[in-house]
Design an enzyme around this catalytic site. Structure first.
Site, PDB file in Angstrom:
ATOM      1  N   SER A  47     -10.055  -0.861   6.824  1.00  0.00           N
ATOM      2  CA  SER A  47      -9.459  -0.611   5.511  1.00  0.00           C
ATOM      3  C   SER A  47      -8.788  -1.795   4.835  1.00  0.00           C
ATOM      4  CB  SER A  47      -8.455   0.535   5.600  1.00  0.00           C
ATOM      5  OG  SER A  47      -9.157   1.744   5.580  1.00  0.00           O
ATOM      6  N   SER A  84      -9.825   1.803   2.842  1.00  0.00           N
ATOM      7  CA  SER A  84      -8.919   2.621   2.062  1.00  0.00           C
ATOM      8  C   SER A  84      -7.880   1.812   1.291  1.00  0.00           C
ATOM      9  CB  SER A  84      -8.183   3.625   2.972  1.00  0.00           C
ATOM     10  OG  SER A  84      -7.343   2.938   3.891  1.00  0.00           O
ATOM     11  N   LYS A 132       0.865  -1.188   0.000  1.00  0.00           N
ATOM     12  CA  LYS A 132       0.000   0.000   0.000  1.00  0.00           C
ATOM     13  C   LYS A 132       0.899   1.235   0.000  1.00  0.00           C
ATOM     14  CE  LYS A 132      -3.937   1.926   2.653  1.00  0.00           C
ATOM     15  NZ  LYS A 132      -4.839   1.682   3.801  1.00  0.00           N
TER      16      LYS A 132
HETATM   17  N1  GLN Z   1     -13.115   3.885   6.388  1.00  0.00           N
HETATM   18  C1  GLN Z   1     -12.580   4.203   7.679  1.00  0.00           C
HETATM   19  C2  GLN Z   1     -12.157   5.656   7.685  1.00  0.00           C
HETATM   20  O1  GLN Z   1     -12.368   6.295   6.726  1.00  0.00           O
HETATM   21  C3  GLN Z   1     -11.442   3.301   8.012  1.00  0.00           C
HETATM   22  C4  GLN Z   1     -10.177   3.675   7.360  1.00  0.00           C
HETATM   23  C5  GLN Z   1      -9.027   2.769   7.686  1.00  0.00           C
HETATM   24  O2  GLN Z   1      -9.205   1.677   8.239  1.00  0.00           O
HETATM   25  N2  GLN Z   1      -7.843   3.245   7.391  1.00  0.00           N
HETATM   26  O3  GLN Z   1     -11.616   6.160   8.608  1.00  0.00           O
END
Ligand code: GLN
Length: 480
Positions: free
Chosen positions: A177, A153, A78
């Site tokens: 994410s 994400s 990532k």
């Molecule tokens: N979708 C969640 C957020 O926007 C989780 C993001 C993540 O796990 N990095 O914060």
């Protein structure tokens, strides 16, 4: 047949038997990346370096020299994970040209195991989002249906694995994410126990919640990847000294006598009928396979999302304060004084969602609101943790849907941040409790979109998660 149709563990056997070379694998990956470039899964790739490394590893193997546990396997990181000499952009304009001055421990361990990093995956900017539409470099498409989101994400990481551009990828998970995009793309992703994997060199979002974890096409591959990246690290004081077992050791142990907890708070009206059916069927399968189903109560689960947005935003506001246009990253080209430099660099460098989190975080931390929001959220976090601890006295694992629905359309929730936040309603409580959880495919809806099942265990019991997951995967291979 393509090598990329095989799993990481299958192709590793072929490599070790001398039936395929790493150069062939890397070449196949880049052909596939070219064919499927419209998915926008990768922010950068390193073809020449990857081929060169593959050649060296092939040579060492041929000469009978010792090679690492993942020798010659092409993987993706990532784009918030530093890898020496490569760009780490966090899919943000702020870090568009930032080059990693060192490698994150997880990347270093994969490198030391002779895996070959072939690129960095697209993501939501600074890991904030659930659809990968918050990337400064454009949205990622779901490889199963290009009109839909891959989740976020770590959308690029899930997409690149599902689209067979590589054999495995790393993602990060602060509130879902890794698991949500794994669910939407039909792959296997784990958020390990908080502290299991070092976060040194991984760009911080919410430090008390962030974890790194692998995304793969099979459960076994996932366990093999976690084996390599886990364990204490002197550079990360939150990394745990708890000993790391071989995560593949219980894969074939079956589920006879395993206690599977089911909590009604995970089976709300928000669930689509198809997701509910798939989960009901999976639980029924476990029962027939000899598991005992136990009813569990997690009354505070409903508060987790609110707790998450207070804690994660507070930490994000603090962590992102370092991006000021002075030390590194984007600097506004014109400014009058230092305050103006900060202001313009941050205004120009961050996208809308990141700004929203910074504002929310500074608000809940400000004097007068700190007790009402931040301290209260930390208190409720303890209650949630205790409920999970109590639950795991009654069962070995909990099973839930990963998400209430399958992948939604690109643009569908882009202008409704609350609808977007609600996507993570079943994944966020896991980070709040700090326990490990894996998402794996457990069926498809009428449109052929993957449905994800979440398997949760107590702190540091990833082994049992893999055991329970592998039993299901083995029995449902032909449905894939
Ligand atoms: N979708 C969640 C957020 O926007 C989780 C993001 C993540 O796990 N990095 O914060």
């Amino acid at each position: 047949m393509k090598y990329l149709d095989l799993s990481l563990s299958e192709v590793l056997d072929l490599l070790n038997a001398g039936k395929v070379s790493s150069v062939e694998l890397v070449t196949e990956c880049f052909d596939r990346i070219n064919e499927t470039s419209d998915l926008n899964a990768l922010n950068s790739t390193y073809k020449d370096e990857a081929i060169k490394r593959a050649r060296e590893i092939d040579e060492r193997r041929k000469n009978g020299e010792s090679v690492g546990a993942l020798a010659g396997i092409p993987i993706v990181l990532k784009d918030n994970i530093n890898y020496l000499g490569t760009k780490t952009t966090c899919a943000s304009k702020f870090l568009e040209n930032f080059v990693s001055p060192y490698s994150a421990t997880c990347a270093e361990r994969l490198h030391a195991a002779d895996a070959i990093v072939i690129g960095k995956a697209n993501m939501d900017e600074f890991a904030m989002g659930s659809s990968n539409e918050n990337s400064a470099f454009g949205a990622v498409k779901n490889p199963v249906d290009n009109t839909r989101v891959p989740g976020g994400s770590s959308g690029g990481s899930a997409c690149t694995v599902a689209a067979r551009q590589c054999f495995a990828a790393l993602g990060t998970d602060t509130g879902g994410s890794i698991r949500e995009p794994s669910s939407f793309c039909g792959v296997v992703g784990i958020k390990p126990t908080y502290g299991r994997v070092s976060r040194y060199g991984v760009v911080a979002f919410a430090s008390s919640l962030d974890q790194v974890g692998p995304i793969t096409r099979t459960v076994r591959d996932n366990a093999m990847m976690l084996n390599v990246i886990s364990g204490a690290d002197e550079h990360d004081m939150t990394s745990s000294r708890v000993s790391v077992p071989d995560f593949t050791s219980k894969l074939e142990a079956g589920v006879k006598g395993i206690k599977i907890g089911v909590a009604k708070q995970f089976f709300t009206d928000a669930l689509s009928g198809e997701v509910r059916n798939a989960l009901d069927k999976a639980i029924e399968w476990y029962k027939n396979a000899g598991a005992e189903i136990v009813e569990i109560d997690l009354p505070s689960l409903v508060t987790a999302l609110a707790v998450y947005y207070v804690i994660s935003s507070a930490e994000a506001a603090s962590n992102l304060a370092r991006f000021d246009g002075v030390k590194y990253g984007r600097r506004a080209p014109e400014y009058t004084d230092i305050v103006d430099l900060y202001f313009k660099s941050r205004t120009q460098g961050f996208g809308a969602e990141v700004k929203r989190r910074i504002m929310l975080g500074n608000y809940v931390l400000s004097s007068g609101y700190y007790d009402a929001f931040y301290r209260k959220a930390k208190r409720v976090q303890k209650v949630i943790r205790n409920e999970f601890n109590e639950a795991f006295k009654l069962c070995d694992v909990l099973i839930s849907p990963t998400t209430a629905t399958t992948a939604f359309k690109l643009g569908e929730k882009a202008n409704d941040c609350v609808a977007m936040y609600l996507t993570d309603i079943f994944t966020v409580p896991i980070n709040i409790a700090g326990v490990p959880a894996l998402s794996m495919p457990c069926g498809k809806d009428a449109n052929g979109l993957p449905i994800g099942m979440q398997i949760i265990a107590k702190h540091f019991d990833e082994e049992t998660i893999y055991q329970v997951a592998n039993a299901f995967e083995t029995a449902h291979k032909e449905d894939k």
